[in-house]
Design an enzyme around this catalytic site. Structure first.
Site, PDB file in Angstrom:
ATOM      1  N   THR A 184       0.799  -1.225   0.000  1.00 35.84           N
ATOM      2  CA  THR A 184       0.000   0.000   0.000  1.00 35.84           C
ATOM      3  C   THR A 184       0.831   1.274   0.000  1.00 35.84           C
ATOM      4  O   THR A 184       0.263   2.372  -0.069  1.00 35.84           O
ATOM      5  CB  THR A 184      -0.904   0.038   1.245  1.00 35.84           C
ATOM      6  OG1 THR A 184      -0.079   0.053   2.419  1.00 35.84           O
ATOM      7  CG2 THR A 184      -1.833  -1.150   1.291  1.00 35.84           C
ATOM      8  N   LYS A 185       2.156   1.157   0.071  1.00 34.22           N
ATOM      9  CA  LYS A 185       2.987   2.338   0.262  1.00 34.22           C
ATOM     10  C   LYS A 185       3.172   3.128  -1.034  1.00 34.22           C
ATOM     11  O   LYS A 185       2.733   2.713  -2.110  1.00 34.22           O
ATOM     12  CB  LYS A 185       4.339   1.925   0.839  1.00 34.22           C
ATOM     13  CG  LYS A 185       4.253   1.326   2.244  1.00 34.22           C
ATOM     14  CD  LYS A 185       3.631   2.285   3.231  1.00 34.22           C
ATOM     15  CE  LYS A 185       3.794   1.861   4.688  1.00 34.22           C
ATOM     16  NZ  LYS A 185       3.054   0.655   5.052  1.00 34.22           N
TER      17      LYS A 185
END
Length: 382
Positions: free
Chosen positions: A183-184
């Site tokens: 998700t980064k």
């Protein structure tokens, strides 16, 4: 209308091709791509530093705390507003994370509260650059120097974040740890990077990254001379990054500014759309700094027509996924019970937790995706 998830990685054919090429090369574990990734990462930061690729930011935090010498009984200042890994890596070594409240505007560590928590056992501070907004470096450096503390930055959200004119990771602190989770702002699937200006810390982390062996695995297996011998010099860990993940990371790193720009554009669109609603918008970076926009966190105000949990359910009813960042550590059973924390010990974090919700903000969002989020928020709160 299709359901829009809270997060989705931004993967192109370039990443896929890089991974496939690596698989065809026959080199799957830590190898030439990992070594190149480390070099390209410090070049990207513009730092006179060393980079150590690891299989998660949690592993990177553990290696960093071990390398600076955290021992049983030592205390490390950690904001309560963070994921549990920041604190648990201190416990791996027998140290005690001392939780600190947060600034009500930024939700980053409150250095005034940290000042009250320093004791003779305090050896380090682990600031978290929450959501992609930097803890002001001048104040952080002054605080650490005044108390003789080591600094390990949790920069899981903060690539690429400018902090007072310099990218986080290039300020010369003892270690800076990044996350490349799915998700980064950039991803290797699972993975991370530790950056340090100190050659001795980098050497220690490289040794401990792979079982305490004093020779790099790539060096041993790529050498054309007999190189089977190695020494185990410490009881290390298994924290190395695979070459397939590093190949993906190299492509993502090359796209990181483009992806960051898209996140910033989405954040700006949200700001415009939500102005006037009963919410507190996310804090922006001051002049000379920037925000990576890993997260876009709204805080519902007292006059909002619904409370936070109802808002989350209503957003799901509108086919939009959301999340909460974070459940403060002092409210989590392990940290609460182990250190006898009470909600009133952290008044800012306790109050803000009840209000906050994270909206989707990822670089592969289409304009229609963004408008779907805006429409849902305005329908619920307008």
């Amino acid at each position: 209308m299709a359901f829009l998830p809270f997060a989705r990685p931004d993967i192109t054919e370039a990443e896929i091709s890089a991974v496939v090429e690596t698989m065809r090369s026959g080199w799957l574990t830590t190898g030439p791509n990992a070594a190149q990734f480390e070099q390209e990462f410090v070049e990207f930061l513009g730092a006179d530093a060393h980079a150590v690729a690891v299989n998660s930011a949690t592993a990177g935090l553990h290696l960093a705390f071990e390398a600076i010498g955290v021992q049983p009984g030592d205390e490390v200042l950690v904001p309560t507003w963070t994921f549990t890994s920041t604190a648990e890596a201190v416990r791996y070594l027998g140290g005690d994370p001392v939780l600190v409240d947060v600034d009500p505007r930024t939700l980053c560590i409150d250095l005034e509260d940290a000042e009250r928590k320093v004791t003779e056992r305090t050896v380090a501070i682990a600031p978290v650059h929450f959501a992609g907004l930097g803890v002001p470096d001048g104040a952080l450096t002054s605080f650490a120097q005044r108390h003789g503390l080591r600094v390990v930055e949790d920069a899981a959200h903060a690539l690429p974040t400018l902090n007072e004119g310099t990218l986080i990771g290039a300020h010369g602190h003892d270690a800076t740890v990044y996350s490349f989770y799915a998700t980064k702002t950039m991803t290797t699937g699972e993975g991370g990077m530790v950056v340090t200006p100190h050659a001795d810390l980098a050497a220690r982390m490289r040794t401990m990254r792979l079982h305490g062996i004093n020779r790099d695995v790539f060096d041993r297996y790529s050498s054309k001379k007999p190189s089977w011998h190695y020494d185990v010099v410490a009881p290390g860990y298994k924290y190395n990054l695979t070459d397939a993940a590093a190949a993906m990371g190299r492509v993502q790193l090359g796209r990181s500014r483009e992806m960051a720009a898209r996140r910033a554009a989405i954040g700006a669109r949200y700001d415009d759309a939500f102005a006037g609603l009963p919410v507190t918008l996310p804090a922006h970076a001051p002049e000379g700094s920037s925000h990576a926009w890993h997260l876009y966190v709204l805080r519902l105000t007292d006059d909002a027509p619904v409370r936070r949990d109802t808002f989350i359910q209503r957003m799901a009813d509108h086919e939009v996924g959301t999340s909460v960042h974070f459940i403060p550590l002092h409210l989590q059973p392990y940290w609460r019970d182990t250190y006898q924390h009470a909600p009133e010990d952290f008044p800012v974090a306790t109050a803000q937790f009840q209000r906050c919700v994270s909206l989707p903000i990822f670089s592969s969002m289409t304009d229609d995706d963004v408008e779907q989020v805006i429409g849902a928020v305005r329908e619920i709160l307008g």
